[in-house]
Design a protein around this motif. Structure first.
Motif, mmCIF file in Angstrom:
data_model
loop_
_atom_site.group_PDB
_atom_site.id
_atom_site.type_symbol
_atom_site.label_atom_id
_atom_site.label_comp_id
_atom_site.label_asym_id
_atom_site.label_seq_id
_atom_site.Cartn_x
_atom_site.Cartn_y
_atom_site.Cartn_z
ATOM 1 N N SER A 166 -4.032 35.971 117.678
ATOM 2 C CA SER A 166 -4.057 36.982 116.493
ATOM 3 C C SER A 166 -3.563 36.367 115.269
ATOM 4 O O SER A 166 -2.587 36.554 114.680
ATOM 5 N N LYS A 167 -4.573 35.635 114.582
ATOM 6 C CA LYS A 167 -4.391 35.246 113.362
ATOM 7 C C LYS A 167 -4.498 36.000 112.158
ATOM 8 O O LYS A 167 -3.763 35.962 111.070
ATOM 9 N N THR A 168 -5.190 37.045 112.205
ATOM 10 C CA THR A 168 -5.736 37.931 111.035
ATOM 11 C C THR A 168 -4.492 38.419 110.458
ATOM 12 O O THR A 168 -4.384 38.323 109.371
ATOM 13 N N GLU A 169 -3.671 39.258 111.123
ATOM 14 C CA GLU A 169 -2.825 40.023 110.398
ATOM 15 C C GLU A 169 -1.553 38.864 110.034
ATOM 16 O O GLU A 169 -1.018 39.148 108.935
ATOM 17 N N VAL A 170 -1.213 37.625 110.705
ATOM 18 C CA VAL A 170 -0.567 36.824 110.306
ATOM 19 C C VAL A 170 -0.932 36.182 108.929
ATOM 20 O O VAL A 170 -0.112 36.031 107.882
ATOM 21 N N ARG A 171 -2.033 35.820 108.773
ATOM 22 C CA ARG A 171 -2.522 35.180 107.714
ATOM 23 C C ARG A 171 -2.723 36.513 106.480
ATOM 24 O O ARG A 171 -2.546 35.947 105.390
ATOM 25 N N ARG A 172 -3.006 37.608 106.565
ATOM 26 C CA ARG A 172 -2.856 38.495 105.731
ATOM 27 C C ARG A 172 -1.526 38.773 105.265
ATOM 28 O O ARG A 172 -1.322 38.794 103.864
ATOM 29 N N ARG A 173 -0.344 38.641 105.891
ATOM 30 C CA ARG A 173 1.061 38.485 105.341
ATOM 31 C C ARG A 173 1.231 37.460 104.780
ATOM 32 O O ARG A 173 2.085 37.420 103.672
ATOM 33 N N ALA A 174 0.653 36.024 105.259
ATOM 34 C CA ALA A 174 0.932 35.039 104.412
ATOM 35 C C ALA A 174 0.383 34.971 102.984
ATOM 36 O O ALA A 174 0.868 34.433 102.216
ATOM 37 N N GLN A 175 -1.007 35.487 102.999
ATOM 38 C CA GLN A 175 -1.639 35.651 101.744
ATOM 39 C C GLN A 175 -0.944 36.277 100.638
ATOM 40 O O GLN A 175 -0.801 36.216 99.333
ATOM 41 N N ALA A 176 -0.284 37.668 101.419
ATOM 42 C CA ALA A 176 0.470 38.595 100.438
ATOM 43 C C ALA A 176 1.663 37.853 99.730
ATOM 44 O O ALA A 176 2.007 38.082 98.614
ATOM 45 N N LEU A 177 1.993 36.746 100.212
ATOM 46 C CA LEU A 177 3.392 36.096 99.928
ATOM 47 C C LEU A 177 3.011 35.386 98.635
ATOM 48 O O LEU A 177 4.031 35.272 97.506
ATOM 49 N N ALA A 178 1.701 34.997 98.159
ATOM 50 C CA ALA A 178 1.079 34.258 96.914
ATOM 51 C C ALA A 178 1.173 35.060 95.804
ATOM 52 O O ALA A 178 1.104 34.710 94.788
ATOM 53 N N PHE A 179 1.230 36.430 96.052
ATOM 54 C CA PHE A 179 1.175 37.422 94.745
ATOM 55 C C PHE A 179 2.519 37.989 94.393
ATOM 56 O O PHE A 179 3.326 38.073 94.966
#
Length: 118
Positions: free
Chosen positions: A105-118
């Motif tokens: 399940s990479k989608t939710e994990v990557r979504r959380r990780a991407q949000a950290l950049a903002f």
């Protein structure tokens, strides 16, 4: 003691990964260089080690780790912070990001990780 020491139960040094996977140590080092694997120097002997949950049953990097590591690095995370983030439970997922990645399940994990950049 750093943060990852408290969160990660099992670690493997690169020679052990090479032996278990049947790959040469240079291939394992390339995994580190390209972000397919992440590790830190630990123990009193300062040995570079990788969390064992980053490896599949053949001792090769799990499928969705590299892209997630890249996303976290883009957000400014170093390798220690990446390990801590992946092993820290997140109620909104729920669970630890590493467990979701291992389950595919990479989608939710990557979504959380991407949000950290903002």
């Amino acid at each position: 003691m750093n943060g990852s020491e408290e969160l990660v139960d099992a670690w493997l040094p690169l020679p052990d990964i090479a032996e278990q996977s049947g790959l040469g140590i240079s291939k394992i080092r390339r995994y580190i260089e390209d972000g397919s694997l992440v590790g830190v120097r630990r123990t009193d002997r300062d040995i570079f080690q990788v969390p064992s949950l980053f490896l599949d049953e053949d001792a090769r990097p799990i499928r969705h780790l590299q892209g997630t590591v890249t996303t976290l690095r883009d957000a400014g995370f170093d390798d220690e912070a990446t390990i801590v983030w992946l092993f820290t439970p997140d109620e909104s997922l729920p669970g630890r990001p590493i467990d979701l990645l291992r389950a595919g399940s990479k989608t939710e994990v990557r979504r959380r990780a991407q949000a950290l950049a903002f």
